[in-house]
Design an enzyme around this catalytic site. Sequence first.
Site, PDB file in Angstrom:
ATOM      1  N   SER A  94       9.640 -44.298  79.672  1.00 53.61           N
ATOM      2  CA  SER A  94       7.703 -45.732  79.730  1.00 53.61           C
ATOM      3  C   SER A  94       7.199 -46.586  78.990  1.00 53.61           C
ATOM      4  O   SER A  94       7.109 -46.950  79.571  1.00 53.61           O
ATOM      5  CB  SER A  94       7.173 -43.944  79.658  1.00 53.61           C
ATOM      6  OG  SER A  94       6.524 -43.799  78.559  1.00 53.61           O
ATOM      7  N   HIS A 119       9.645 -43.154  86.249  1.00 51.76           N
ATOM      8  CA  HIS A 119       9.361 -44.395  86.206  1.00 51.76           C
ATOM      9  C   HIS A 119      10.926 -45.040  86.961  1.00 51.76           C
ATOM     10  O   HIS A 119      10.451 -46.009  86.711  1.00 51.76           O
ATOM     11  CB  HIS A 119       9.224 -44.868  84.988  1.00 51.76           C
ATOM     12  CG  HIS A 119       7.915 -45.457  84.353  1.00 51.76           C
ATOM     13  ND1 HIS A 119       6.411 -45.966  85.127  1.00 51.76           N
ATOM     14  CD2 HIS A 119       7.273 -44.717  83.294  1.00 51.76           C
ATOM     15  CE1 HIS A 119       5.689 -45.797  83.797  1.00 51.76           C
ATOM     16  NE2 HIS A 119       6.282 -44.479  83.174  1.00 51.76           N
ATOM     17  N   LYS A 138       2.744 -43.478  90.877  1.00 55.14           N
ATOM     18  CA  LYS A 138       3.249 -45.332  89.769  1.00 55.14           C
ATOM     19  C   LYS A 138       3.498 -46.018  91.239  1.00 55.14           C
ATOM     20  O   LYS A 138       2.849 -46.567  91.716  1.00 55.14           O
ATOM     21  CB  LYS A 138       3.996 -45.067  88.544  1.00 55.14           C
ATOM     22  CG  LYS A 138       3.807 -44.225  87.358  1.00 55.14           C
ATOM     23  CD  LYS A 138       4.007 -43.570  86.294  1.00 55.14           C
ATOM     24  CE  LYS A 138       3.104 -43.868  85.193  1.00 55.14           C
ATOM     25  NZ  LYS A 138       3.086 -42.341  84.077  1.00 55.14           N
TER      26      LYS A 138
HETATM   27  C1  LIG Z   1       2.196 -41.141  83.137  1.00 56.95           C
HETATM   28  C2  LIG Z   1       3.341 -40.782  83.130  1.00 56.95           C
HETATM   29  C3  LIG Z   1       3.159 -38.719  82.915  1.00 56.95           C
HETATM   30  C4  LIG Z   1       1.999 -38.515  84.236  1.00 56.95           C
HETATM   31  O1  LIG Z   1       1.680 -38.414  85.571  1.00 56.95           O
HETATM   32  P1  LIG Z   1       0.102 -38.782  86.138  1.00 56.95           P
HETATM   33  O2  LIG Z   1       0.423 -38.274  87.254  1.00 56.95           O
HETATM   34  O3  LIG Z   1       0.087 -39.850  84.982  1.00 56.95           O
HETATM   35  O4  LIG Z   1      -0.455 -37.950  85.118  1.00 56.95           O
HETATM   36  C5  LIG Z   1       4.504 -38.519  82.947  1.00 56.95           C
HETATM   37  N1  LIG Z   1       5.401 -39.247  82.438  1.00 56.95           N
HETATM   38  C6  LIG Z   1       5.934 -40.136  82.237  1.00 56.95           C
HETATM   39  C7  LIG Z   1       7.116 -40.621  81.409  1.00 56.95           C
HETATM   40  C8  LIG Z   1       4.542 -40.743  82.350  1.00 56.95           C
HETATM   41  O5  LIG Z   1       4.747 -42.358  82.476  1.00 56.95           O
END
Ligand SMILES: *Cc1c(COP(=O)(O)O)cnc(C)c1O
Length: 392
Positions: A189, A217, A248
Amino acid sequence: MNPRGDSSLDKFLLSGLEDIESRGLMRKLSALDGPQQTRVTRNGRELWNFTSNDYLGLATQTAMKAADKAECERSGFGTGASRLICGTLAAHEELDSTIAEFKQTPAALSFSSGYAAAMGTIPALCGAGDVIILDKLSHACLVDAARLSGAVLRVFPHNDLCKLESHLKWARAKHPGAKILVVAESIYSMDGDRAPLREMVELKERHGAWLFLDEAHAVGVIGQQGRGLADEVGVAARVEIQMGTLGKAMGSHGAYIAGSRALRNYLINRARSFIFSTSPPAPVAAASRKAIEIVASPEGESLRARLWKNLQHLQSLLPINAPASAILPVLIGNETAAVETSARLLEKGFLVPAIRFPTVAKGSARLRITLTSAHTASGIESLAEALQECAA
Ligand SMILES: *Cc1c(COP(=O)(O)O)cnc(C)c1O
């Protein structure tokens, strides 16, 4: 109770805040005046947004809003209970089966967030006496979940297959009866790089371990129909526990674990963040389902093509390597310098936040640029120009 701010609690909090401030690590919230898209307004100023994870621009998409509204009419908003009590509505079951179909797994289970999916799943699978082996750059929710499990933890340097293998051998030798779980992301990320997935899958199989893969991602962005990196490299069927998020590239909210039917049924019975939490609003589930539909469709294909074209365009304007994902880190190092560069970019009208400790290691502060399919060529060109001026 002392509301005036001179209680012993507040003394503790204020000295903690002073400490954070003195190390250049103070974080503050700042609300947008309108929707989250490529042009945003904040404190009355219009800015280019180069930091959202809404990689396909779905968060504000008309079809998503329509799905949300229609579901609100059908099911109302709040669900009133957890999934196991009376909080499972048609929209949740429809979402779960849509995810399974999209991921080409026998089953899937949606969660209210990625954080909750990790915190519920990892401790349900491993406990005291087991071994969890994590990539050093794993997201905080994976680290927290591994810690919560009570398993023995081993960390390998980022993407280091040799060290991963030596941990696997060590775990087999020292904990012969233990379950061994490898935890990794497919796209990291804060670095935007890819895991060497094919090799990791081979290693975990050779040593009798399972793989928990967080594709937060990668879904929507990589792989056939946006199914993720495991799909792209042809190992999806060999990854036991496939996590993805819906907040995302999917432009909605929530997350999922995809895998076998037994995995879903086990998590329904053992994942505490699933069992002891009110289910997400049905309109959110319906929007997520619509997002998956779009992502897997020809429209999704063309949004992905536009995103990759944008990434190549930015790469052609800056001295950077070919992007592996929609995330382009510009390493600065020093925390204060990163914050200052980000502030200069903001003055020029660009939202590109500095990412610092504790999100990344101390001394590896960076600007984290993300592109979406909705950015325009001219917006990308102005960003490249501003970056070069701010770096000079
Ligand atoms: C954003 C993210 C999460 C968390 O997900 P949310 O739905 O925002 O709680 C978990 N793992 C990774 C790699 C992330 O980038």
